[in-house]
Design a protein around this motif. Sequence first.
Motif, mmCIF file in Angstrom:
data_model
loop_
_atom_site.group_PDB
_atom_site.id
_atom_site.type_symbol
_atom_site.label_atom_id
_atom_site.label_comp_id
_atom_site.label_asym_id
_atom_site.label_seq_id
_atom_site.Cartn_x
_atom_site.Cartn_y
_atom_site.Cartn_z
ATOM 1 N N LEU A 19 61.115 -63.355 -59.251
ATOM 2 C CA LEU A 19 61.523 -63.850 -57.950
ATOM 3 C C LEU A 19 62.944 -64.396 -58.037
ATOM 4 C CD1 LEU A 19 58.319 -65.804 -56.852
ATOM 5 C CD2 LEU A 19 58.846 -63.367 -56.605
ATOM 6 N N SER A 20 63.664 -64.254 -56.944
ATOM 7 C CA SER A 20 65.013 -64.809 -56.839
ATOM 8 C C SER A 20 65.090 -65.676 -55.599
ATOM 9 C CB SER A 20 66.053 -63.696 -56.738
ATOM 10 O OG SER A 20 66.028 -62.866 -57.873
ATOM 11 N N CYS A 21 65.968 -66.638 -55.645
ATOM 12 C CA CYS A 21 66.192 -67.496 -54.487
ATOM 13 C C CYS A 21 67.677 -67.784 -54.396
ATOM 14 C CB CYS A 21 65.396 -68.775 -54.608
ATOM 15 S SG CYS A 21 65.731 -69.971 -53.285
ATOM 16 N N ALA A 22 68.293 -67.315 -53.330
ATOM 17 C CA ALA A 22 69.710 -67.548 -53.100
ATOM 18 C C ALA A 22 69.881 -68.764 -52.206
ATOM 19 C CB ALA A 22 70.328 -66.318 -52.454
ATOM 20 N N ALA A 23 70.772 -69.651 -52.610
ATOM 21 C CA ALA A 23 71.034 -70.866 -51.853
ATOM 22 C C ALA A 23 72.408 -70.804 -51.211
ATOM 23 C CB ALA A 23 70.943 -72.083 -52.765
ATOM 24 N N GLY A 34 63.451 -75.454 -57.676
ATOM 25 C CA GLY A 34 62.091 -75.244 -58.158
ATOM 26 C C GLY A 34 61.316 -74.257 -57.317
ATOM 27 N N TRP A 35 60.048 -74.136 -57.700
ATOM 28 C CA TRP A 35 59.139 -73.225 -57.004
ATOM 29 C C TRP A 35 57.789 -73.885 -56.784
ATOM 30 C CZ3 TRP A 35 60.832 -68.446 -55.443
ATOM 31 C CH2 TRP A 35 62.029 -67.984 -56.003
ATOM 32 N N PHE A 36 57.223 -73.637 -55.640
ATOM 33 C CA PHE A 36 55.855 -73.985 -55.303
ATOM 34 C C PHE A 36 55.136 -72.698 -54.902
ATOM 35 C CE2 PHE A 36 55.168 -78.665 -54.733
ATOM 36 C CZ PHE A 36 56.394 -79.077 -55.224
ATOM 37 N N ARG A 37 53.832 -72.773 -54.819
ATOM 38 C CA ARG A 37 53.067 -71.634 -54.323
ATOM 39 C C ARG A 37 51.858 -72.117 -53.546
ATOM 40 N NH1 ARG A 37 50.599 -69.198 -60.033
ATOM 41 N NH2 ARG A 37 49.064 -70.866 -60.412
ATOM 42 N N GLN A 38 51.381 -71.237 -52.681
ATOM 43 C CA GLN A 38 50.179 -71.550 -51.907
ATOM 44 C C GLN A 38 49.308 -70.309 -51.815
ATOM 45 O OE1 GLN A 38 50.818 -73.198 -47.973
ATOM 46 N NE2 GLN A 38 48.786 -74.119 -48.002
ATOM 47 N N ALA A 39 48.129 -70.424 -52.382
ATOM 48 C CA ALA A 39 47.159 -69.335 -52.321
ATOM 49 C C ALA A 39 46.317 -69.476 -51.066
ATOM 50 C CB ALA A 39 46.273 -69.368 -53.557
ATOM 51 N N PRO A 40 45.717 -68.402 -50.611
ATOM 52 C CA PRO A 40 44.892 -68.452 -49.398
ATOM 53 C C PRO A 40 43.783 -69.479 -49.522
ATOM 54 C CG PRO A 40 45.297 -66.192 -50.025
ATOM 55 C CD PRO A 40 45.826 -67.033 -51.145
ATOM 56 N N GLY A 41 43.702 -70.365 -48.541
ATOM 57 C CA GLY A 41 42.654 -71.362 -48.522
ATOM 58 C C GLY A 41 42.857 -72.529 -49.462
ATOM 59 N N LYS A 42 44.011 -72.584 -50.108
ATOM 60 C CA LYS A 42 44.277 -73.666 -51.054
ATOM 61 C C LYS A 42 45.504 -74.449 -50.650
ATOM 62 C CE LYS A 42 42.135 -71.478 -55.079
ATOM 63 N NZ LYS A 42 42.327 -71.118 -56.521
ATOM 64 N N GLU A 43 45.634 -75.622 -51.240
ATOM 65 C CA GLU A 43 46.804 -76.440 -50.962
ATOM 66 C C GLU A 43 48.020 -75.893 -51.729
ATOM 67 O OE1 GLU A 43 44.637 -80.777 -50.199
ATOM 68 O OE2 GLU A 43 46.035 -80.492 -51.860
ATOM 69 N N ARG A 44 49.170 -76.229 -51.205
ATOM 70 C CA ARG A 44 50.400 -75.837 -51.871
ATOM 71 C C ARG A 44 50.495 -76.565 -53.208
ATOM 72 N NH1 ARG A 44 55.443 -75.781 -47.898
ATOM 73 N NH2 ARG A 44 53.924 -74.520 -46.764
ATOM 74 N N GLU A 45 50.922 -75.876 -54.260
ATOM 75 C CA GLU A 45 50.992 -76.500 -55.569
ATOM 76 C C GLU A 45 52.326 -76.251 -56.247
ATOM 77 O OE1 GLU A 45 48.202 -75.003 -58.436
ATOM 78 O OE2 GLU A 45 48.793 -72.917 -58.138
ATOM 79 N N PHE A 46 52.704 -77.196 -57.072
ATOM 80 C CA PHE A 46 53.933 -77.130 -57.856
ATOM 81 C C PHE A 46 53.813 -76.036 -58.909
ATOM 82 C CE2 PHE A 46 57.559 -78.446 -60.229
ATOM 83 C CZ PHE A 46 57.191 -78.437 -61.553
ATOM 84 N N THR A 68 58.952 -68.401 -66.452
ATOM 85 C CA THR A 68 60.207 -69.013 -66.877
ATOM 86 C C THR A 68 61.112 -69.197 -65.673
ATOM 87 O OG1 THR A 68 60.078 -67.966 -69.050
ATOM 88 C CG2 THR A 68 62.210 -68.834 -68.371
ATOM 89 N N VAL A 69 61.543 -70.425 -65.456
ATOM 90 C CA VAL A 69 62.491 -70.705 -64.381
ATOM 91 C C VAL A 69 63.895 -70.774 -64.982
ATOM 92 C CG1 VAL A 69 62.156 -73.222 -64.562
ATOM 93 C CG2 VAL A 69 63.034 -72.211 -62.438
ATOM 94 N N SER A 70 64.854 -70.219 -64.259
ATOM 95 C CA SER A 70 66.247 -70.249 -64.706
ATOM 96 C C SER A 70 67.146 -70.296 -63.484
ATOM 97 C CB SER A 70 66.564 -69.018 -65.568
ATOM 98 O OG SER A 70 66.403 -67.824 -64.816
ATOM 99 N N THR A 77 71.928 -69.099 -57.436
ATOM 100 C CA THR A 77 70.619 -68.453 -57.430
ATOM 101 C C THR A 77 69.713 -69.060 -58.497
ATOM 102 O OG1 THR A 77 71.601 -66.375 -56.661
ATOM 103 C CG2 THR A 77 69.403 -66.250 -57.611
ATOM 104 N N VAL A 78 68.460 -69.214 -58.128
ATOM 105 C CA VAL A 78 67.431 -69.630 -59.073
ATOM 106 C C VAL A 78 66.409 -68.499 -59.176
ATOM 107 C CG1 VAL A 78 66.073 -70.813 -57.290
ATOM 108 C CG2 VAL A 78 65.804 -71.458 -59.696
ATOM 109 N N TYR A 79 65.852 -68.356 -60.380
ATOM 110 C CA TYR A 79 64.923 -67.266 -60.639
ATOM 111 C C TYR A 79 63.576 -67.804 -61.138
ATOM 112 C CZ TYR A 79 69.380 -64.780 -60.788
ATOM 113 O OH TYR A 79 70.626 -64.288 -60.488
ATOM 114 N N LEU A 80 62.567 -67.007 -60.949
ATOM 115 C CA LEU A 80 61.266 -67.289 -61.554
ATOM 116 C C LEU A 80 60.759 -65.987 -62.158
ATOM 117 C CD1 LEU A 80 59.107 -69.490 -62.026
ATOM 118 C CD2 LEU A 80 57.898 -68.557 -60.027
#
Length: 122
Positions: A19-23, A34-46, A68-70, A77-80
Amino acid sequence: VQLQASGGGLVQAGESLRLSCAASGRTFSNYVMGWFRQAPGKEREFVAAINYGGGTKLYADSVKGRFTVSRDNAKNTVYLQMNSLKFEDTAVYYCVADWSFPYGSNWGPNYWGQGTQVTVSS
């Protein structure tokens, strides 16, 4: 700061995805990313965080050793990098930014991008 994540998709278990994230909008190196994620039916998590220069990183136990985060401050840009993906990694992944580095997974970043969907088939 505005955040734009990309790179999500559909992969099979055991495969990799980056994954990439351009700021934009502010000085990128002033922010912890950083990165968070949210699965279906679940709370968002770090998932992961990286400090201003990239020398300090923090991971959730569930992804440690696989993800690996970089960051590239010259490219704003940040990557995952996600390896050995599992079905349970399926989620919408969000890129985040904040001024302070988290001391644990209980982190409330100030800035959130739109999510990118990662789907892992078993």
